[in-house]
Design a protein around this motif. Sequence first.
Motif, PDB file in Angstrom:
ATOM      1  N   SER A 288      42.267 -31.558  76.670  1.00 53.41           N
ATOM      2  CA  SER A 288      41.189 -32.478  76.581  1.00 53.41           C
ATOM      3  C   SER A 288      41.315 -33.897  76.709  1.00 53.41           C
ATOM      4  O   SER A 288      40.398 -34.397  77.396  1.00 53.41           O
ATOM      5  N   GLY A 289      42.302 -34.546  76.253  1.00 52.99           N
ATOM      6  CA  GLY A 289      42.696 -35.852  76.119  1.00 52.99           C
ATOM      7  C   GLY A 289      42.825 -36.009  77.508  1.00 52.99           C
ATOM      8  O   GLY A 289      42.323 -37.158  78.059  1.00 52.99           O
ATOM      9  N   ALA A 290      43.596 -35.441  78.430  1.00 52.09           N
ATOM     10  CA  ALA A 290      43.764 -35.788  79.857  1.00 52.09           C
ATOM     11  C   ALA A 290      42.505 -35.555  80.437  1.00 52.09           C
ATOM     12  O   ALA A 290      42.067 -36.630  81.382  1.00 52.09           O
ATOM     13  N   GLY A 291      41.769 -34.695  80.227  1.00 53.42           N
ATOM     14  CA  GLY A 291      40.522 -34.389  80.931  1.00 53.42           C
ATOM     15  C   GLY A 291      39.658 -35.796  80.540  1.00 53.42           C
ATOM     16  O   GLY A 291      38.857 -36.177  81.508  1.00 53.42           O
ATOM     17  N   THR A 292      39.665 -36.240  79.440  1.00 55.12           N
ATOM     18  CA  THR A 292      38.735 -37.219  79.071  1.00 55.12           C
ATOM     19  C   THR A 292      39.165 -38.462  79.829  1.00 55.12           C
ATOM     20  O   THR A 292      38.046 -39.175  80.274  1.00 55.12           O
ATOM     21  N   LEU A 293      40.203 -38.738  79.757  1.00 48.40           N
ATOM     22  CA  LEU A 293      40.904 -40.007  80.643  1.00 48.40           C
ATOM     23  C   LEU A 293      40.354 -39.880  82.021  1.00 48.40           C
ATOM     24  O   LEU A 293      39.835 -40.903  82.679  1.00 48.40           O
ATOM     25  N   TRP A 294      40.283 -38.629  82.535  1.00 47.43           N
ATOM     26  CA  TRP A 294      39.914 -38.460  83.949  1.00 47.43           C
ATOM     27  C   TRP A 294      38.590 -38.800  83.967  1.00 47.43           C
ATOM     28  O   TRP A 294      38.091 -39.365  84.970  1.00 47.43           O
ATOM     29  N   LEU A 295      37.714 -38.401  83.122  1.00 49.50           N
ATOM     30  CA  LEU A 295      36.401 -38.588  83.315  1.00 49.50           C
ATOM     31  C   LEU A 295      35.941 -40.358  83.173  1.00 49.50           C
ATOM     32  O   LEU A 295      35.151 -40.588  83.698  1.00 49.50           O
ATOM     33  N   LEU A 296      36.811 -40.919  82.233  1.00 49.00           N
ATOM     34  CA  LEU A 296      36.766 -42.233  82.008  1.00 49.00           C
ATOM     35  C   LEU A 296      36.866 -43.070  83.277  1.00 49.00           C
ATOM     36  O   LEU A 296      36.186 -43.804  83.535  1.00 49.00           O
ATOM     37  N   VAL A 297      38.010 -42.397  83.876  1.00 51.97           N
ATOM     38  CA  VAL A 297      38.248 -43.141  85.513  1.00 51.97           C
ATOM     39  C   VAL A 297      37.182 -43.012  86.302  1.00 51.97           C
ATOM     40  O   VAL A 297      36.657 -43.816  86.922  1.00 51.97           O
ATOM     41  N   VAL A 298      36.581 -41.921  86.271  1.00 51.49           N
ATOM     42  CA  VAL A 298      35.750 -41.264  87.301  1.00 51.49           C
ATOM     43  C   VAL A 298      34.279 -42.046  87.163  1.00 51.49           C
ATOM     44  O   VAL A 298      33.885 -42.791  87.991  1.00 51.49           O
ATOM     45  N   LEU A 299      33.937 -42.396  85.749  1.00 52.77           N
ATOM     46  CA  LEU A 299      32.834 -43.107  85.541  1.00 52.77           C
ATOM     47  C   LEU A 299      33.034 -44.799  85.378  1.00 52.77           C
ATOM     48  O   LEU A 299      32.391 -45.478  84.958  1.00 52.77           O
ATOM     49  N   ASP A 300      34.313 -45.062  85.810  1.00 51.67           N
ATOM     50  CA  ASP A 300      34.636 -46.480  85.953  1.00 51.67           C
ATOM     51  C   ASP A 300      34.731 -47.264  84.848  1.00 51.67           C
ATOM     52  O   ASP A 300      34.726 -48.407  84.589  1.00 51.67           O
ATOM     53  N   VAL A 301      35.010 -46.448  83.646  1.00 48.72           N
ATOM     54  CA  VAL A 301      35.192 -47.100  82.475  1.00 48.72           C
ATOM     55  C   VAL A 301      36.548 -47.838  82.330  1.00 48.72           C
ATOM     56  O   VAL A 301      36.618 -49.021  81.824  1.00 48.72           O
ATOM     57  N   VAL A 302      37.614 -47.034  82.859  1.00 45.42           N
ATOM     58  CA  VAL A 302      39.061 -47.750  82.846  1.00 45.42           C
ATOM     59  C   VAL A 302      39.337 -47.826  84.404  1.00 45.42           C
ATOM     60  O   VAL A 302      38.733 -46.942  85.238  1.00 45.42           O
ATOM     61  N   SER A 303      40.155 -48.578  84.602  1.00 45.49           N
ATOM     62  CA  SER A 303      40.800 -48.971  85.911  1.00 45.49           C
ATOM     63  C   SER A 303      41.683 -47.799  86.271  1.00 45.49           C
ATOM     64  O   SER A 303      42.332 -47.097  85.446  1.00 45.49           O
ATOM     65  N   HIS A 304      42.142 -47.736  87.719  1.00 43.16           N
ATOM     66  CA  HIS A 304      43.131 -46.899  88.001  1.00 43.16           C
ATOM     67  C   HIS A 304      44.321 -46.773  87.493  1.00 43.16           C
ATOM     68  O   HIS A 304      45.130 -46.120  86.829  1.00 43.16           O
ATOM     69  N   TRP A 305      44.778 -48.398  87.224  1.00 40.97           N
ATOM     70  CA  TRP A 305      46.175 -48.555  86.478  1.00 40.97           C
ATOM     71  C   TRP A 305      46.010 -48.125  85.158  1.00 40.97           C
ATOM     72  O   TRP A 305      47.045 -47.553  84.594  1.00 40.97           O
ATOM     73  N   GLY A 306      44.898 -48.425  84.418  1.00 45.20           N
ATOM     74  CA  GLY A 306      44.631 -48.067  82.978  1.00 45.20           C
ATOM     75  C   GLY A 306      44.505 -46.509  82.820  1.00 45.20           C
ATOM     76  O   GLY A 306      45.242 -46.135  81.866  1.00 45.20           O
ATOM     77  N   PHE A 307      44.043 -45.839  83.934  1.00 45.85           N
ATOM     78  CA  PHE A 307      44.180 -44.585  83.910  1.00 45.85           C
ATOM     79  C   PHE A 307      45.530 -43.955  83.721  1.00 45.85           C
ATOM     80  O   PHE A 307      45.910 -43.258  83.025  1.00 45.85           O
ATOM     81  N   PHE A 308      46.287 -44.433  84.700  1.00 44.01           N
ATOM     82  CA  PHE A 308      47.858 -44.081  84.794  1.00 44.01           C
ATOM     83  C   PHE A 308      48.527 -44.264  83.716  1.00 44.01           C
ATOM     84  O   PHE A 308      49.485 -43.422  83.354  1.00 44.01           O
ATOM     85  N   ALA A 309      48.581 -45.535  83.281  1.00 44.90           N
ATOM     86  CA  ALA A 309      49.153 -45.952  82.008  1.00 44.90           C
ATOM     87  C   ALA A 309      48.799 -45.112  80.987  1.00 44.90           C
ATOM     88  O   ALA A 309      49.720 -44.607  80.033  1.00 44.90           O
ATOM     89  N   ALA A 310      47.501 -44.875  80.465  1.00 42.79           N
ATOM     90  CA  ALA A 310      47.052 -44.095  79.402  1.00 42.79           C
ATOM     91  C   ALA A 310      47.583 -42.540  79.490  1.00 42.79           C
ATOM     92  O   ALA A 310      47.937 -42.078  78.655  1.00 42.79           O
ATOM     93  N   LEU A 311      47.464 -42.135  80.803  1.00 45.97           N
ATOM     94  CA  LEU A 311      47.902 -40.743  81.018  1.00 45.97           C
ATOM     95  C   LEU A 311      49.435 -40.792  80.574  1.00 45.97           C
ATOM     96  O   LEU A 311      49.754 -39.720  80.152  1.00 45.97           O
ATOM     97  N   VAL A 312      50.075 -41.647  81.072  1.00 48.01           N
ATOM     98  CA  VAL A 312      51.695 -41.409  80.788  1.00 48.01           C
ATOM     99  C   VAL A 312      51.945 -41.703  79.293  1.00 48.01           C
ATOM    100  O   VAL A 312      52.601 -40.955  78.594  1.00 48.01           O
ATOM    101  N   VAL A 313      51.175 -42.619  78.526  1.00 44.92           N
ATOM    102  CA  VAL A 313      51.221 -42.845  77.232  1.00 44.92           C
ATOM    103  C   VAL A 313      50.997 -41.568  76.549  1.00 44.92           C
ATOM    104  O   VAL A 313      51.569 -41.016  75.498  1.00 44.92           O
ATOM    105  N   TRP A 314      49.853 -41.050  77.086  1.00 43.63           N
ATOM    106  CA  TRP A 314      49.444 -39.873  76.273  1.00 43.63           C
ATOM    107  C   TRP A 314      50.186 -38.762  76.474  1.00 43.63           C
ATOM    108  O   TRP A 314      50.664 -38.065  75.436  1.00 43.63           O
TER     109      TRP A 314
END
Lengths: 242, 755
Positions: B627-653
């Motif tokens: 669900s953490g990964a899913g949330t990140l996905w939602l955040l990037v789709v909703l443009d809350v985080v950038s693509h790089w932010g998504f990538f970095a957060a996904l890796v850290v997560w």
Amino acid sequence: MTTPHEPILELKNISASYDAISVLHDVNITVQRGEVVALLGPNGAGKSTVLKVASALMRPTRGSISIAGLDLTGAAASELARLGVCTIPEGRGVFPNLTVHENLQMAVRKGLPISVVQDRAFARFPILAERRTQLAGTLSGGQQQMLSLARGLATEPVLLMLDEMSMGLAPLVVADLYEQVKVIAAEGVSVLVVEQFARTVLGIADTAVVMSHGRVRFAGNAREVDEATLSSAYLGTKEADE
Amino acid sequence: MQQLVAYTVIGLTTGAIYALASSGLVVTYVTSGVFNIAHGAIGMIAAFCYWQVRFEWGWPAPAALIAILGVLCPVLGLAIDRVALRGLAQATEVTRLTATVALMAAFIGVAAWVWPPENRQPFRGFFEGNNVSVVGVNVGWNKIIALIAAVAVALGLRVLLYGTRLGIQMRAVVDNRNLAELNGARPARIASASWALGASLAGLAGVLLAAEVQLNIVPLTLLVINAYAAAIFGRLKSLPLTFLGAMALGLSEAYLLWGQGQSWFPETIGGFSTSGLRQATPTIFLFILLMLLPQAKLRAGAARVRERSVIPQWNTAILGVVVLIIGSVAVTGMLTRSNTIYMIQALIMALAVVSLVPLTGYAGLVSLAPLTFAGIGAVLMSKMPGDGNVLSLIAVVLIVASIGALVALPALRLEGIYLALATGAFALLVSILVFNQGKIFANGVAEVPPLRIPGVHLSQPRPKAIFLSITFAVVGLGLVALRRSALGRRFVAMKDSPLAGATLGMNLVRTKAMAFAISAAIASLAGALDAGKVAPDNYAFDRSLPILLLAIVGGIGSIGGAFFGGMLLGLNTVLASIVPSISNITRVTPGLIGLSMGRNPNGTSHQIATAFRPVTRHPLSLVIALSGAGTLWLLVVLDVVSHWGFFAALVVWGLGIVPNLPMLTIISGRPRTLCLSIAAVGMGVASFFDDVFDAAPTGGRLLAVIILFVVVGNAIRRVHTPAEPTSTSSPDLVGLTAFTAQELSKSDRAIKVVL
């Protein structure tokens, strides 16, 4: 024949394991100078492991090894060999792709030239002289065992350890080889013999150590080892209160 | 007559260089048991270093020779023995062989990095310009010296190995290492000595050869092929036969060169050019010799404890497949077009790597030719009528599978390094004799059509990347099924003990052929699905080596490991092209990664799997992770985080926090608060990555992501792990089934045992 209080090999509180499987539990074995000790016991008793530990091929998880009073726990096998411990491992202790002559050259050390090694070896087993240039792998089983004995003894070791010398050899050949061991012991070399077939060695041993399930069950005069002790170790019947 | 003499002299001197190289190879092999694939690469490095000190720095030749052959090469040999191979004494032959492949890759990378090809001074031979007249033929001093050196080395080695104590000890260690030690020999020192000697001989051959062919990385490195051929002639044992083989090889090369200049020599056979024949001579020689070797004796396999392969489970496999496909849909949605193309390359690599899983991982057969089968697949696909029809693809896969089985047939009698060399020889032969034909690759390119599936545009990068992920997933599931099937068990049985397998009535020939066919079929996909213009270089022998390397590094027994290896290779290429400043480092990385095997023979994926196993067994953690990964996905789709932010957060997560989740759900109090804060800060920094690393270039950002997840992961682990880790489980509680895993962990913690 035994000179007491001059221990050559002392294994103290040895425990050893192969990965998670422990095979030796608190084993104590002492070999005095000039003494022949027979290490007996059924398959899987831990006899060969004792030899591996004593020759430093395997490191014990606990306990100490001393040779002639020198603590050598953790030393390399080659160091022990250089200090005068001669081990003849299970099977044939020869290098099959080296000639008899080259096999003997493996015993050459500082101050021990090949000529001396050869003279000693050929004096003990004259047949080897005829086979000098032959590859050791092409010798008969008994001759290979002679070669490994001769090579080991040429270094004038203080301690000779033999593992299952009888394996795969005809009974007559075995009897011959143990005659030689008797001669060696008479020369003052301490001998530790591991043997599955008890009666073969009890005849020449001073002391017997009987093992089963990784523990020493009996240690004492070889002549005191009777059928009951042996069969209890080998067959697992209930031991007499000892 | 004059010409015959001239070409004989050329042949003998070339043979002399081969003899020097192969004798070094044999010496290290017989004394250390390691077949050194990197032997030629050592010679190459020595030649470059000699050139550096002799011609760039102007040292006199004797001083340069002493420095290189007397100091540098022995030190290099010692270092290889100590650093790269010492830890692998108990590993399988495959792993040890691969360690030397890693060395070769690393050396090639180093040479390309340190000595870029532009404006090089020529490499001059000894006394160049002065010739000696031998029976009316002018012969250069370099050639004479090569001959003299070969004879001297032959005599010297004979004396060393049979007449000196060191030599006899060397041979004794090979015969029986333990027994040699019981006789007072020190095997480690003896192996070091033989590596030093072998490296010096390689260096001598390299220096002499460089004077003939100049400084070129690949020809000098492939000198080793000639050395292999000669060494195999001597059955890797006999030095006299090795020398004879080297001379025969040198002569046949020279006479072929002579023949090619004659009018009677056919320029084409059946429309195929014969120009590659001379270059292929050593390989053909090697191939024929390998085919003539007697049937390998079946030996009872020794149980190896250091390498373990786990039987893949369906639930983890399906989870992996789902994550892969969803991940690829998600990731490709936000990648630029060019980055998607890189991802496609990585997926193609992953397919090539995974082709080695059934062959090397399950069946224990080494192949140095995975990309050759990919190349054949690509060529067939480009020639196949139907222009990307699915039926053509199926036909291609079936044809390549049968080619794989056919190639395997003559090689079936071989095992271990002989088999590996036979596949290597096959790869080289195909490269030199087939792929270089104008008929196959017109003007050096072939056009592979994209697969045509109704409604899907596989010519576009994104659908292609998703399609490749699905293909990989299907192949992966197929391999899981294979490993769990009777055939898969036969593969593993053949690897563990061919003897036991044969006595149980297993048909070893058919099993080996099946393994090769399946592997070739998978590899062919990597070629046939790689639509676009392809060049024969893509499928060259030296490109296959990193594939094997990364397969072993990732963990050859596992599909996840293959994926990981392929991605690593892909990432490496990406890094080289987007961060030009480190492109030199990326040439060396596959080799360096391969050398890490000494410490981790089970492969990296095994380590990663060990870290993640608790998560997959702990439903709550699994749900949180997904669900953490899913949330990140939602955040990037909703443009809350950038693509790089998504990538970095996904890796850290995924890599920093998820492995710690089971612990985090158990611990309480201050440590828990601390862990959660670390995680929150890490995720925060990662999510707003663009704001933090606004101006950083791509390479710097990638580095930052890696540092971030390593720091977060380790910080959390530090906090929740007690200072002194004890055994992995509490023996008193093992076997109790009345408790849940969570309760067990709790009580384990209570008695200070780390689960």
